[in-house]
Design a protein around this motif. Structure first.
Motif, PDB file in Angstrom:
ATOM      1  N   GLY A 108       0.774  -1.172   0.025  1.00 53.44           N
ATOM      2  CA  GLY A 108      -0.108   0.134   0.089  1.00 53.44           C
ATOM      3  C   GLY A 108       0.731   1.154   0.058  1.00 53.44           C
ATOM      4  N   ALA A 109       2.015   1.253   0.623  1.00 51.36           N
ATOM      5  CA  ALA A 109       2.725   2.348   0.930  1.00 51.36           C
ATOM      6  C   ALA A 109       3.490   2.677  -0.372  1.00 51.36           C
ATOM      7  CB  ALA A 109       3.795   2.278   1.990  1.00 51.36           C
ATOM      8  N   ALA A 110       4.075   1.461  -1.153  1.00 51.21           N
ATOM      9  CA  ALA A 110       4.832   1.738  -2.386  1.00 51.21           C
ATOM     10  C   ALA A 110       3.848   2.085  -3.389  1.00 51.21           C
ATOM     11  CB  ALA A 110       5.369   0.151  -2.529  1.00 51.21           C
ATOM     12  N   ALA A 111       2.594   1.700  -3.392  1.00 51.64           N
ATOM     13  CA  ALA A 111       1.527   1.837  -4.544  1.00 51.64           C
ATOM     14  C   ALA A 111       1.220   3.494  -4.259  1.00 51.64           C
ATOM     15  CB  ALA A 111       0.320   1.117  -4.362  1.00 51.64           C
ATOM     16  N   THR A 112       1.239   4.080  -2.977  1.00 55.59           N
ATOM     17  CA  THR A 112       0.799   5.361  -2.753  1.00 55.59           C
ATOM     18  C   THR A 112       1.785   6.275  -3.265  1.00 55.59           C
ATOM     19  OG1 THR A 112      -0.302   4.668  -0.788  1.00 55.59           O
ATOM     20  CG2 THR A 112       0.125   7.174  -1.151  1.00 55.59           C
ATOM     21  N   LYS A 113       3.133   5.719  -2.908  1.00 57.39           N
ATOM     22  CA  LYS A 113       4.206   6.562  -3.297  1.00 57.39           C
ATOM     23  C   LYS A 113       4.442   6.788  -4.907  1.00 57.39           C
ATOM     24  CE  LYS A 113       7.080   4.986   0.451  1.00 57.39           C
ATOM     25  NZ  LYS A 113       8.312   4.398   0.613  1.00 57.39           N
ATOM     26  N   ALA A 114       4.218   5.645  -5.623  1.00 55.44           N
ATOM     27  CA  ALA A 114       4.120   5.761  -6.943  1.00 55.44           C
ATOM     28  C   ALA A 114       2.995   6.568  -7.645  1.00 55.44           C
ATOM     29  CB  ALA A 114       3.897   4.211  -7.559  1.00 55.44           C
ATOM     30  N   ILE A 115       1.789   6.361  -7.218  1.00 51.16           N
ATOM     31  CA  ILE A 115       0.542   7.047  -7.529  1.00 51.16           C
ATOM     32  C   ILE A 115       0.937   8.367  -7.445  1.00 51.16           C
ATOM     33  CG2 ILE A 115      -1.743   7.612  -7.043  1.00 51.16           C
ATOM     34  CD1 ILE A 115      -2.025   4.797  -6.159  1.00 51.16           C
ATOM     35  N   LEU A 116       1.515   9.144  -6.333  1.00 54.90           N
ATOM     36  CA  LEU A 116       2.002  10.462  -5.897  1.00 54.90           C
ATOM     37  C   LEU A 116       2.577  11.078  -7.359  1.00 54.90           C
ATOM     38  CD1 LEU A 116       1.684  13.013  -4.379  1.00 54.90           C
ATOM     39  CD2 LEU A 116       3.468  11.891  -2.964  1.00 54.90           C
ATOM     40  N   VAL A 117       3.769  10.079  -7.518  1.00 57.33           N
ATOM     41  CA  VAL A 117       4.803  10.399  -8.594  1.00 57.33           C
ATOM     42  C   VAL A 117       3.910  10.742  -9.989  1.00 57.33           C
ATOM     43  CG1 VAL A 117       6.952   9.789  -9.797  1.00 57.33           C
ATOM     44  CG2 VAL A 117       6.832   9.633  -7.387  1.00 57.33           C
ATOM     45  N   GLY A 118       3.311   9.635 -10.146  1.00 58.30           N
ATOM     46  CA  GLY A 118       2.444   9.571 -11.489  1.00 58.30           C
ATOM     47  C   GLY A 118       1.592  10.959 -11.667  1.00 58.30           C
ATOM     48  N   VAL A 119       0.904  11.575 -10.430  1.00 54.82           N
ATOM     49  CA  VAL A 119       0.006  12.191 -10.681  1.00 54.82           C
ATOM     50  C   VAL A 119       0.845  13.698 -10.743  1.00 54.82           C
ATOM     51  CG1 VAL A 119      -1.607  13.773  -9.223  1.00 54.82           C
ATOM     52  CG2 VAL A 119      -1.844  11.657  -9.086  1.00 54.82           C
ATOM     53  N   ILE A 120       1.918  13.901 -10.215  1.00 50.20           N
ATOM     54  CA  ILE A 120       3.126  14.980 -10.362  1.00 50.20           C
ATOM     55  C   ILE A 120       3.419  15.158 -11.752  1.00 50.20           C
ATOM     56  CG2 ILE A 120       5.058  16.131  -9.460  1.00 50.20           C
ATOM     57  CD1 ILE A 120       4.706  14.859  -6.928  1.00 50.20           C
ATOM     58  N   ILE A 121       3.761  13.637 -12.437  1.00 47.28           N
ATOM     59  CA  ILE A 121       4.192  13.777 -13.629  1.00 47.28           C
ATOM     60  C   ILE A 121       2.969  14.345 -14.743  1.00 47.28           C
ATOM     61  CG2 ILE A 121       4.917  12.296 -15.604  1.00 47.28           C
ATOM     62  CD1 ILE A 121       6.661  11.013 -13.662  1.00 47.28           C
ATOM     63  N   PHE A 122       1.766  13.871 -14.289  1.00 53.10           N
ATOM     64  CA  PHE A 122       0.694  14.317 -15.079  1.00 53.10           C
ATOM     65  C   PHE A 122       0.698  15.629 -15.173  1.00 53.10           C
ATOM     66  CE2 PHE A 122      -3.627  15.125 -15.655  1.00 53.10           C
ATOM     67  CZ  PHE A 122      -4.156  14.585 -16.582  1.00 53.10           C
ATOM     68  N   ALA A 123       0.435  16.030 -14.260  1.00 58.69           N
ATOM     69  CA  ALA A 123       0.424  17.854 -13.742  1.00 58.69           C
ATOM     70  C   ALA A 123       1.585  18.588 -14.610  1.00 58.69           C
ATOM     71  CB  ALA A 123       0.359  18.045 -12.471  1.00 58.69           C
ATOM     72  N   THR A 124       2.694  17.867 -14.751  1.00 59.14           N
ATOM     73  CA  THR A 124       3.825  18.423 -15.257  1.00 59.14           C
ATOM     74  C   THR A 124       3.869  18.552 -16.711  1.00 59.14           C
ATOM     75  OG1 THR A 124       5.301  17.755 -13.293  1.00 59.14           O
ATOM     76  CG2 THR A 124       6.428  18.420 -15.480  1.00 59.14           C
ATOM     77  N   ALA A 125       3.302  17.361 -17.073  1.00 57.02           N
ATOM     78  CA  ALA A 125       3.062  17.125 -18.623  1.00 57.02           C
ATOM     79  C   ALA A 125       2.088  18.261 -19.125  1.00 57.02           C
ATOM     80  CB  ALA A 125       2.650  15.832 -19.107  1.00 57.02           C
ATOM     81  N   ALA A 126       1.055  18.551 -18.137  1.00 56.40           N
ATOM     82  CA  ALA A 126       0.120  19.316 -18.695  1.00 56.40           C
ATOM     83  C   ALA A 126       0.626  20.749 -19.009  1.00 56.40           C
ATOM     84  CB  ALA A 126      -0.965  19.582 -17.725  1.00 56.40           C
ATOM     85  N   PHE A 127       1.830  21.041 -18.607  1.00 51.50           N
ATOM     86  CA  PHE A 127       2.449  22.359 -18.746  1.00 51.50           C
ATOM     87  C   PHE A 127       3.388  22.479 -20.223  1.00 51.50           C
ATOM     88  CE2 PHE A 127       2.296  22.839 -14.267  1.00 51.50           C
ATOM     89  CZ  PHE A 127       2.083  24.079 -13.979  1.00 51.50           C
ATOM     90  N   PHE A 128       3.404  21.149 -20.856  1.00 50.29           N
ATOM     91  CA  PHE A 128       4.241  20.933 -22.077  1.00 50.29           C
ATOM     92  C   PHE A 128       3.111  21.147 -23.223  1.00 50.29           C
ATOM     93  CE2 PHE A 128       7.344  19.538 -18.922  1.00 50.29           C
ATOM     94  CZ  PHE A 128       8.573  20.126 -19.346  1.00 50.29           C
ATOM     95  N   VAL A 129       2.152  20.097 -22.912  1.00 46.27           N
ATOM     96  CA  VAL A 129       1.331  19.655 -24.232  1.00 46.27           C
ATOM     97  C   VAL A 129       0.008  19.902 -23.478  1.00 46.27           C
ATOM     98  CG1 VAL A 129       2.996  18.498 -25.577  1.00 46.27           C
ATOM     99  CG2 VAL A 129       1.366  17.463 -23.848  1.00 46.27           C
ATOM    100  N   PRO A 130      -0.957  20.309 -24.285  1.00 40.35           N
ATOM    101  CA  PRO A 130      -2.472  20.055 -23.982  1.00 40.35           C
ATOM    102  C   PRO A 130      -3.054  18.467 -23.931  1.00 40.35           C
ATOM    103  CG  PRO A 130      -2.468  20.812 -26.266  1.00 40.35           C
ATOM    104  CD  PRO A 130      -1.006  20.765 -25.860  1.00 40.35           C
ATOM    105  N   LEU A 131      -3.516  18.264 -22.801  1.00 40.30           N
ATOM    106  CA  LEU A 131      -3.762  16.674 -22.531  1.00 40.30           C
ATOM    107  C   LEU A 131      -5.491  16.674 -22.542  1.00 40.30           C
ATOM    108  CD1 LEU A 131      -1.366  15.860 -19.766  1.00 40.30           C
ATOM    109  CD2 LEU A 131      -1.286  15.401 -21.736  1.00 40.30           C
ATOM    110  N   GLU A 132      -5.886  15.645 -23.012  1.00 37.29           N
ATOM    111  CA  GLU A 132      -7.334  15.234 -22.955  1.00 37.29           C
ATOM    112  C   GLU A 132      -7.514  13.914 -22.416  1.00 37.29           C
ATOM    113  OE1 GLU A 132     -10.860  14.656 -26.321  1.00 37.29           O
ATOM    114  OE2 GLU A 132      -8.753  15.034 -26.916  1.00 37.29           O
ATOM    115  N   VAL A 133      -8.521  13.704 -21.419  1.00 41.78           N
ATOM    116  CA  VAL A 133      -8.721  12.419 -20.678  1.00 41.78           C
ATOM    117  C   VAL A 133     -10.048  12.266 -21.216  1.00 41.78           C
ATOM    118  CG1 VAL A 133      -8.787  11.109 -18.890  1.00 41.78           C
ATOM    119  CG2 VAL A 133      -6.892  12.946 -18.986  1.00 41.78           C
TER     120      VAL A 133
END
Length: 253
Positions: A108-133
């Protein structure tokens, strides 16, 4: 179920992340951002679109999944291996905590850390290109399933490894190459027919394809096949965990 024990291990693991913030959070975000800049600039200048999606936006799901897989696996494997290396595992083994509770806490702790990193990367990518989900529900589903699955795999590796070389073997020499060859930076339809068939033997293809579908509604394989393969991978890891538990395998220092 000893929820106090699960909470204690979980909180300790998350606190360790905060103490090593540069290594745990900042470093993977910077590394992935560099991947995005380099591949987006170098290849994006030659390949403007893939299946009607700009190349910069096309590689975002692959980069997120690459980071999610590697971070889940490495966090879980290191989290359970390091107490064995230092001998502090005896503190856990001497407490009234079952193998199931230890697994839930570390995974649970490992998955939480990875999810946190993934969310931050998603937010970072939004500064480079327009994202559509287009399908946020499916995006969250693949996001969570991948984080939990690779955290389980990392936990298994952490128990199996008896030195740091073995601990790094699977992430560096197996998972990362499979992710790069699994369509993180390209569509497998761009490959020659024979290599398209070979690539379908790579299980990571289905994870990335399903996750990319949730963004743009386009994928290299069908959504349901991606989901089935993801669940198969998850249940395979759970099966190994169950086998370890049933055979009485003991964590050791």
């Amino acid at each position: 179920m000893n929820f106090h024990a699960i909470k204690s291990i979980y909180v300790f693991e998350m606190a360790r992340t905060m103490r090593t913030l540069m290594q745990s959070i900042v470093s993977p975000v910077i590394s992935t951002s560099l991947y995005f800049v380099v591949f987006g600039a170098a290849i994006g200048s030659r390949i403007t679109e893939v299946d009607g999606v700009s190349y910069g936006a096309f590689i975002v799901p692959g980069l997120i999944m690459l980071s999610l897989m590697t971070q889940s696996l490495s966090n879980a494997s290191f989290g359970i291996y390091f107490p064995q290396f230092t001998g502090t595992i005896y503190e856990i083994l001497s407490a009234p905590v079952s193998f199931l509770e230890i697994t839930i806490a570390f995974v649970g702790a490992a998955a939480t850390k990875a999810i946190l990193v993934g969310v931050i990367i998603f937010a970072t990518a939004a500064f480079f290109v327009p994202l559509e989900v287009q399908h946020p529900g499916w995006m969250v589903t693949f996001f969570l399933l991948t984080a939990i699955t690779f955290a389980l795999l990392g936990f298994i590796i952490g128990i199996w490894a008896d030195n740091f070389e073995k601990l790094q073997f699977v992430p560096l020499l197996i998972v990362t190459p499979l992710a790069f060859l699994g369509g993180s930076f390209y569509s497998i339809t761009m490959l020659p027919p024979i290599w398209q068939k070979v690539t379908l033997l790579n299980p990571v293809v289905y994870l990335i394809s399903g996750f990319r579908w949730s963004f743009y509604g386009q994928a290299d394989v069908s959504l349901w096949l991606s989901l089935a393969m993801t669940l198969l991978f998850l249940f395979a890891c759970l099966g190994v965990i169950w086998w370890i538990f049933k055979t009485g395998y003991k964590l050791k220092a």
